[in-house]
Write an enzyme that holds these catalytic residues in place. Sequence first.
Site, PDB file in Angstrom:
ATOM      1  N   LYS A  68       0.815  -1.227   0.000  1.00 33.09           N
ATOM      2  CA  LYS A  68       0.000   0.000   0.000  1.00 33.09           C
ATOM      3  C   LYS A  68       0.846   1.274   0.000  1.00 33.09           C
ATOM      4  CE  LYS A  68      -4.278  -1.372   2.285  1.00 33.09           C
ATOM      5  NZ  LYS A  68      -5.125  -1.125   3.452  1.00 33.09           N
ATOM      6  N   ASP A 104      -9.798   3.545   2.067  1.00 36.45           N
ATOM      7  CA  ASP A 104      -9.977   3.159   3.474  1.00 36.45           C
ATOM      8  C   ASP A 104     -10.503   4.353   4.273  1.00 36.45           C
ATOM      9  OD1 ASP A 104      -9.118   0.533   3.293  1.00 36.45           O
ATOM     10  OD2 ASP A 104      -7.028   1.020   3.720  1.00 36.45           O
TER      11      ASP A 104
END
Length: 275
Positions: A68, A104
């Site tokens: 990520k 997210d």
Amino acid sequence: MVNAKTRLYGLIGNPVEHSLSPIIHNALFKRYNINAVYLAFEVDDLDSAVKGIKALKISGLNITMPYKERILEFLDEFSEEAGAIGSVNTVVNRAGELIGYNTDAVGVLKALNHFTEVKDRRILILGAGGAGKAIAHALSRLAKVVVLNRTERKAKELEKFGLKGEKLSRESLEYYLSWADILINATSIGMNEDKSLIPKELLRKNMTVFDIIYSPLETRLLRDARKIGCLTVDGLWMLIYQGAESFRLWTGIEPDVGFMRKVALEALRDENQGI
Ligand code: NAP
């Protein structure tokens, strides 16, 4: 039907074999009649994988651990939010340019908003890892946020978002749990284990308790919180809302989150039954 016009989406990470994302996104493609498939790619070499995305014109990707943060150096552009957090979990291939986003952050906000008001609330986040950072960034714009982390330096680094970061200890937990009205566990404690960082006696009945872990769906923390009467929110809600935002970025469609949750719950049930 898969044919020569079928577009390809996917997940890259390592490991990826337990991910629910292929099941959820393929169900969405079917529901919205989109000629596309979503696959999970276990990647060892990120550099080569990114070249492959461009060469094969893969339309969109989710990025998971451990890539990520590293994916940012391979992207042509990323959103301001993804840059501030330093983490990307969604990539859109726009005519050969790879654009990164962090869904997210939106996911956690929408998951909480599904159950309770966030604006101006007092929120205690445990954990300043990848997920904790995204959550802190999203919520600090609206609410009063404190982050406690085992490694103090990582909590302090989050002060750039205008929040307070401190070392996780029994004393800091006691102090901030009596202050907070929303508690979020963004550490990995409780994942596939019956453990909680919070001694039960420190929870209060009028709190909202959100655990971003979804395996098990009801963690020890959520079980303790439910038993004393707190409003509890499980991590599957975050997974669903971040996935819904990725889907929207790829297709322009706001998917039905109730449908997504139903699909995910069935998949979890089948996995637990070894199907
Ligand atoms: P990460 O970057 O590795 O961060 C892990 C966090 O847990 C760090 O804050 C770490 O503290 C803390 N931690 C680990 N062991 C600890 C211990 N024994 N005591 C106290 N703190 C401890 O992982 P992540 O990507 O943020 O993910 C965290 C969890 O969230 C994982 O379980 C993941 O599955 C879940 N998650 C769920 C979703 C969802 O959609 N529901 C999305 C993302 C992640 P230090 O900094 O001190 O190491």
